[in-house]
Design a protein around this motif. Structure first.
Motif, PDB file in Angstrom:
ATOM      1  N   ALA A   1      -4.774   2.633 -10.026  1.00  0.00           N
ATOM      2  CA  ALA A   1      -4.598   2.307  -8.604  1.00  0.00           C
ATOM      3  C   ALA A   1      -3.890   3.465  -7.906  1.00  0.00           C
ATOM      4  O   ALA A   1      -2.831   3.920  -8.340  1.00  0.00           O
ATOM      5  CB  ALA A   1      -3.791   1.033  -8.464  1.00  0.00           C
ATOM      6  N   LYS A   2      -4.494   3.932  -6.820  1.00  0.00           N
ATOM      7  CA  LYS A   2      -3.921   5.046  -6.063  1.00  0.00           C
ATOM      8  C   LYS A   2      -3.831   4.704  -4.582  1.00  0.00           C
ATOM      9  O   LYS A   2      -4.547   3.833  -4.092  1.00  0.00           O
ATOM     10  CB  LYS A   2      -4.763   6.316  -6.243  1.00  0.00           C
ATOM     11  N   SER A   3      -2.955   5.422  -3.882  1.00  0.00           N
ATOM     12  CA  SER A   3      -2.805   5.233  -2.444  1.00  0.00           C
ATOM     13  C   SER A   3      -2.719   6.584  -1.756  1.00  0.00           C
ATOM     14  O   SER A   3      -2.176   7.543  -2.319  1.00  0.00           O
ATOM     15  CB  SER A   3      -1.533   4.430  -2.131  1.00  0.00           C
ATOM     16  N   SER A   4      -3.263   6.622  -0.558  1.00  0.00           N
ATOM     17  CA  SER A   4      -3.154   7.819   0.282  1.00  0.00           C
ATOM     18  C   SER A   4      -2.096   7.533   1.348  1.00  0.00           C
ATOM     19  O   SER A   4      -2.203   6.547   2.089  1.00  0.00           O
ATOM     20  CB  SER A   4      -4.513   8.131   0.934  1.00  0.00           C
ATOM     21  N   ILE A   5      -1.082   8.388   1.407  1.00  0.00           N
ATOM     22  CA  ILE A   5       0.046   8.153   2.320  1.00  0.00           C
ATOM     23  C   ILE A   5       0.221   9.342   3.266  1.00  0.00           C
ATOM     24  O   ILE A   5       0.185  10.500   2.838  1.00  0.00           O
ATOM     25  CB  ILE A   5       1.355   7.937   1.538  1.00  0.00           C
ATOM     26  N   LEU A   6       0.381   9.052   4.542  1.00  0.00           N
ATOM     27  CA  LEU A   6       0.684  10.084   5.541  1.00  0.00           C
ATOM     28  C   LEU A   6       2.146   9.910   5.955  1.00  0.00           C
ATOM     29  O   LEU A   6       2.527   8.858   6.469  1.00  0.00           O
ATOM     30  CB  LEU A   6      -0.235   9.937   6.760  1.00  0.00           C
ATOM     31  N   LEU A   7       2.955  10.947   5.718  1.00  0.00           N
ATOM     32  CA  LEU A   7       4.398  10.876   5.987  1.00  0.00           C
ATOM     33  C   LEU A   7       4.777  11.662   7.226  1.00  0.00           C
ATOM     34  O   LEU A   7       4.247  12.747   7.479  1.00  0.00           O
ATOM     35  CB  LEU A   7       5.177  11.423   4.780  1.00  0.00           C
ATOM     36  N   ASP A   8       5.692  11.110   7.997  1.00  0.00           N
ATOM     37  CA  ASP A   8       6.308  11.814   9.124  1.00  0.00           C
ATOM     38  C   ASP A   8       7.723  12.196   8.709  1.00  0.00           C
ATOM     39  O   ASP A   8       8.555  11.315   8.441  1.00  0.00           O
ATOM     40  CB  ASP A   8       6.364  10.923  10.372  1.00  0.00           C
TER      41      ASP A   8
ATOM     42  N   PHE B   1      -0.836   4.327   5.497  1.00  0.00           N
ATOM     43  CA  PHE B   1      -0.844   3.986   4.075  1.00  0.00           C
ATOM     44  C   PHE B   1      -2.172   3.300   3.763  1.00  0.00           C
ATOM     45  O   PHE B   1      -2.482   2.247   4.324  1.00  0.00           O
ATOM     46  CB  PHE B   1       0.329   3.047   3.762  1.00  0.00           C
ATOM     47  N   ASN B   2      -2.940   3.901   2.877  1.00  0.00           N
ATOM     48  CA  ASN B   2      -4.248   3.344   2.535  1.00  0.00           C
ATOM     49  C   ASN B   2      -4.470   3.333   1.027  1.00  0.00           C
ATOM     50  O   ASN B   2      -4.184   4.326   0.351  1.00  0.00           O
ATOM     51  CB  ASN B   2      -5.374   4.152   3.201  1.00  0.00           C
ATOM     52  N   LYS B   3      -4.983   2.209   0.526  1.00  0.00           N
ATOM     53  CA  LYS B   3      -5.331   2.131  -0.886  1.00  0.00           C
ATOM     54  C   LYS B   3      -6.636   2.898  -1.118  1.00  0.00           C
ATOM     55  O   LYS B   3      -7.562   2.855  -0.298  1.00  0.00           O
ATOM     56  CB  LYS B   3      -5.532   0.682  -1.321  1.00  0.00           C
TER      57      LYS B   3
END
Length: 224
Positions: free
Chosen positions: A137-144, A221-223
């Motif tokens: 299981a992976k997630s794509s995360i965009l951080l500020d 945040f996206n799976k």
């Protein structure tokens, strides 16, 4: 009523003649009457008795459904020509005296074959399952990542963030986004393995650069 002795050639001929203009022992659908007469036979009729053989093969095809066929199973003397008496002697097994069941042997063979087929399919499934890699299981995360002010060295800030290396963490693209008053925030993409890296861990590690970083927020945040 009856067919004489259904275990003898004479009785089988009576049955053959009886079925010359009939499809079933009684009525127009298979019933318990057919099951009763079928069970009384010790072997299939010969090819010369084609009416009886046709009926025998047809009723045999209902072996799985024989218990659910309509009607009530009656003594053999209740079926057949009115001018013939039943004289069929029920066969007994020499060992346990159980009635011969022409359906039973086929059921047992089929059951053994079905069991073997099931075991083979289970073995094939287990072998295939063991070779299939586990789904990660992976997630794509965009951080500020926000600096303290407009004088913060954003190139240094990004370099510090990228020094964070963990098993299951992969940094991606980044850009600077204006937030007002000449201040820009670092927006950086990363992909994480859910079982190894959490957002709380990233926040703790990034805000540890306290001289450069004011705060960190999750922008997306996206799976995967």
């Amino acid at each position: 009523m009856g067919f004489g002795d259904l275990k003898s050639p004479t009785g089988l001929k009576v049955l053959n003649d009886f079925l010359a203009d009939k499809s079933y022992i009684e009525g127009y659908v298979p019933s318990q009457a057919d099951v009763a007469v079928f069970d009384a036979l010790s072997s299939p009729p010969s090819a010369e008795l084609f009416h009886a053989l046709r009926w025998y093969n047809h009723i045999k095809s209902y072996q799985k459904e024989k218990a659910s066929l309509p009607g009530v199973k009656k003594p053999l003397g209740k079926y057949g020509p009115a001018d013939v008496a039943d004289s069929t002697v029920e066969s007994k097994d020499e060992d346990d005296d159980d009635d011969i069941d022409l359906f039973g042997s086929d059921d047992e063979e089929e059951s053994a074959a079905a069991k073997k087929l099931k075991e083979e399919r289970v073995a094939q499934y287990e072998a295939k399952k063991s070779k299939k890699p586990a789904l990660i299981a992976k997630s794509s995360i965009l951080l500020d990542v926000k600096p303290w002010d407009d004088e913060t060295d954003m190139a240094k800030l990004e370099a510090c963030v990228r020094t964070i290396q963990m098993d299951g963490l992969l940094w991606g693209s980044s850009k600077l986004v204006p937030v007002g008053y000449g201040i820009k925030k670092l927006q950086i993409q990363c992909v994480v393995e859910d079982d190894k890296v959490g957002v709380d861990q990233l926040e703790e590690l990034i805000t540890a650069f306290e001289d450069l970083v004011q705060s960190m927020d999750v922008a997306a945040f996206n799976k995967i």
